[in-house]
Design a protein around this motif. Structure first.
Motif, mmCIF file in Angstrom:
data_model
loop_
_atom_site.group_PDB
_atom_site.id
_atom_site.type_symbol
_atom_site.label_atom_id
_atom_site.label_comp_id
_atom_site.label_asym_id
_atom_site.label_seq_id
_atom_site.Cartn_x
_atom_site.Cartn_y
_atom_site.Cartn_z
ATOM 1 N N MET A 1 -0.034 -18.046 -0.230
ATOM 2 C CA MET A 1 0.552 -17.526 -1.441
ATOM 3 C C MET A 1 1.939 -18.109 -1.702
ATOM 4 O O MET A 1 2.419 -18.062 -2.806
ATOM 5 N N ALA A 2 2.599 -18.587 -0.677
ATOM 6 C CA ALA A 2 3.959 -19.088 -0.838
ATOM 7 C C ALA A 2 4.010 -20.291 -1.753
ATOM 8 O O ALA A 2 5.028 -20.569 -2.357
ATOM 9 N N ASP A 3 2.898 -21.027 -1.891
ATOM 10 C CA ASP A 3 2.930 -22.234 -2.721
ATOM 11 C C ASP A 3 2.528 -21.962 -4.172
ATOM 12 O O ASP A 3 2.406 -22.891 -4.969
ATOM 13 N N VAL A 4 2.338 -20.698 -4.545
ATOM 14 C CA VAL A 4 1.993 -20.350 -5.917
ATOM 15 C C VAL A 4 3.225 -20.535 -6.791
ATOM 16 O O VAL A 4 4.315 -20.108 -6.452
ATOM 17 N N LYS A 5 3.020 -21.208 -7.920
ATOM 18 C CA LYS A 5 4.125 -21.410 -8.849
ATOM 19 C C LYS A 5 4.323 -20.118 -9.640
ATOM 20 O O LYS A 5 3.354 -19.543 -10.134
ATOM 21 N N THR A 6 5.571 -19.720 -9.764
ATOM 22 C CA THR A 6 5.853 -18.428 -10.396
ATOM 23 C C THR A 6 5.530 -18.400 -11.867
ATOM 24 O O THR A 6 5.116 -17.372 -12.384
ATOM 25 N N SER A 8 3.084 -19.856 -13.316
ATOM 26 C CA SER A 8 1.646 -19.923 -13.577
ATOM 27 C C SER A 8 0.857 -18.883 -12.784
ATOM 28 O O SER A 8 -0.364 -18.962 -12.743
ATOM 29 N N ILE A 9 1.518 -17.931 -12.175
ATOM 30 C CA ILE A 9 0.818 -16.917 -11.377
ATOM 31 C C ILE A 9 0.025 -15.995 -12.297
ATOM 32 O O ILE A 9 0.525 -15.526 -13.308
ATOM 33 N N SER A 10 -1.235 -15.778 -11.935
ATOM 34 C CA SER A 10 -2.089 -14.907 -12.748
ATOM 35 C C SER A 10 -1.977 -13.472 -12.228
ATOM 36 O O SER A 10 -1.494 -13.225 -11.125
ATOM 37 N N SER A 11 -2.458 -12.558 -13.004
ATOM 38 C CA SER A 11 -2.432 -11.163 -12.571
ATOM 39 C C SER A 11 -3.316 -10.962 -11.345
ATOM 40 O O SER A 11 -3.020 -10.142 -10.483
ATOM 41 N N THR A 12 -4.399 -11.731 -11.221
ATOM 42 C CA THR A 12 -5.275 -11.651 -10.043
ATOM 43 C C THR A 12 -4.537 -12.129 -8.802
ATOM 44 O O THR A 12 -4.578 -11.476 -7.748
ATOM 45 N N GLU A 13 -3.832 -13.251 -8.922
ATOM 46 C CA GLU A 13 -3.059 -13.768 -7.786
ATOM 47 C C GLU A 13 -1.944 -12.791 -7.419
ATOM 48 O O GLU A 13 -1.668 -12.569 -6.240
ATOM 49 N N PHE A 14 -1.342 -12.222 -8.440
ATOM 50 C CA PHE A 14 -0.289 -11.245 -8.187
ATOM 51 C C PHE A 14 -0.853 -10.019 -7.459
ATOM 52 O O PHE A 14 -0.244 -9.499 -6.519
ATOM 53 N N GLY A 15 -2.053 -9.565 -7.860
ATOM 54 C CA GLY A 15 -2.704 -8.429 -7.205
ATOM 55 C C GLY A 15 -2.985 -8.719 -5.740
ATOM 56 O O GLY A 15 -2.762 -7.873 -4.867
ATOM 57 N N GLU A 55 8.053 -15.377 -15.076
ATOM 58 C CA GLU A 55 8.016 -16.546 -15.962
ATOM 59 C C GLU A 55 9.387 -17.212 -16.103
ATOM 60 O O GLU A 55 9.474 -18.368 -16.497
ATOM 61 N N THR A 56 10.453 -16.492 -15.776
ATOM 62 C CA THR A 56 11.810 -17.044 -15.914
ATOM 63 C C THR A 56 12.355 -17.581 -14.595
ATOM 64 O O THR A 56 13.424 -18.192 -14.580
ATOM 65 N N LEU A 57 11.653 -17.346 -13.503
ATOM 66 C CA LEU A 57 12.120 -17.798 -12.191
ATOM 67 C C LEU A 57 11.757 -19.265 -11.966
ATOM 68 O O LEU A 57 10.789 -19.767 -12.564
#
Length: 195
Positions: A1-6, A8-15, A55-57
């Motif tokens: 998860m550390a390589d997920v771009k902030t 473009s993170i989806s709600s599923t990835e966030f969950g 989205e702003t990070l």
């Protein structure tokens, strides 16, 4: 998860991120705040803040580390608020203690005789003026001139039992006048002393 771009993170990835790291973050927060509900709230707030700002990070941010830093900062803020609250309580307690001690000193130094003596004297004088003439004469000879019952009887030409009756009558009238001010025991003491 550390390589997920902030950005473009989806709600599923966030969950998934939430369910993976939430228990660890709560355990960490609990070690500091010592309250399960508070720890859960701080972690949930940290995740929500991240989601609102994701989205702003910067895109290359380490998301779990970012959220963990947020949890840490919220724990620090919570603990500092508790410290301020406890200090305020201690200050308030100290102030209250000082006030109570001052009240105790004031009450200890308070002499009821001085506070009420003038008022009681005025009530006593008024009560004496209300007495029938014989009762008043007997009472004043007994209390002001400190005459014995025999001396009063001789002076007024009445019997000792009549003096005794008039004294009891005077004391009952005085008790009645002073009933709102002092207990009966104190009234008796006051009336038995010079006034």
């Amino acid at each position: 998860m550390a390589d997920v771009k902030t950005d473009s993170i989806s709600s599923t990835e966030f969950g998934k991120l939430f369910f993976e790291f939430k228990p660890r973050f709560i355990a960490l927060a609990y070690r500091y705040v010592r309250d399960r509900e508070t720890a859960e709230d701080l972690v949930s707030d940290s995740f929500m803040t991240f989601w609102e700002m994701h989205e702003t990070l910067p895109a290359d941010i380490n998301v779990p580390a970012y959220i963990l830093t947020s949890v840490k900062n919220r724990c620090l803020n919570h603990l500092n608020a508790q410290i301020r609250h406890r200090r305020a309580e201690q200050d308030m307690h100290s102030t209250l203690t000082r006030r109570l001690q001052a009240d105790v000193r004031s009450l200890s130094a308070c002499d009821p005789d001085l506070l009420f003596s003038e008022e009681i004297r005025a009530i006593l004088k008024q009560a004496v003026r209300k007495m029938p003439k014989m009762t008043r004469s007997v009472f004043l000879l007994s209390r002001i001139r400190n005459m014995t019952y025999s001396e009063i009887a001789a002076e007024l030409g009445i019997s000792v039992s009549h003096v005794n009756f008039e004294i009891r009558r005077a004391l009952n009238l005085m008790r009645s006048e002073l009933k709102d001010y002092l207990p009966a025991v104190l009234i008796t003491l006051i009336l038995s002393s010079q006034w």
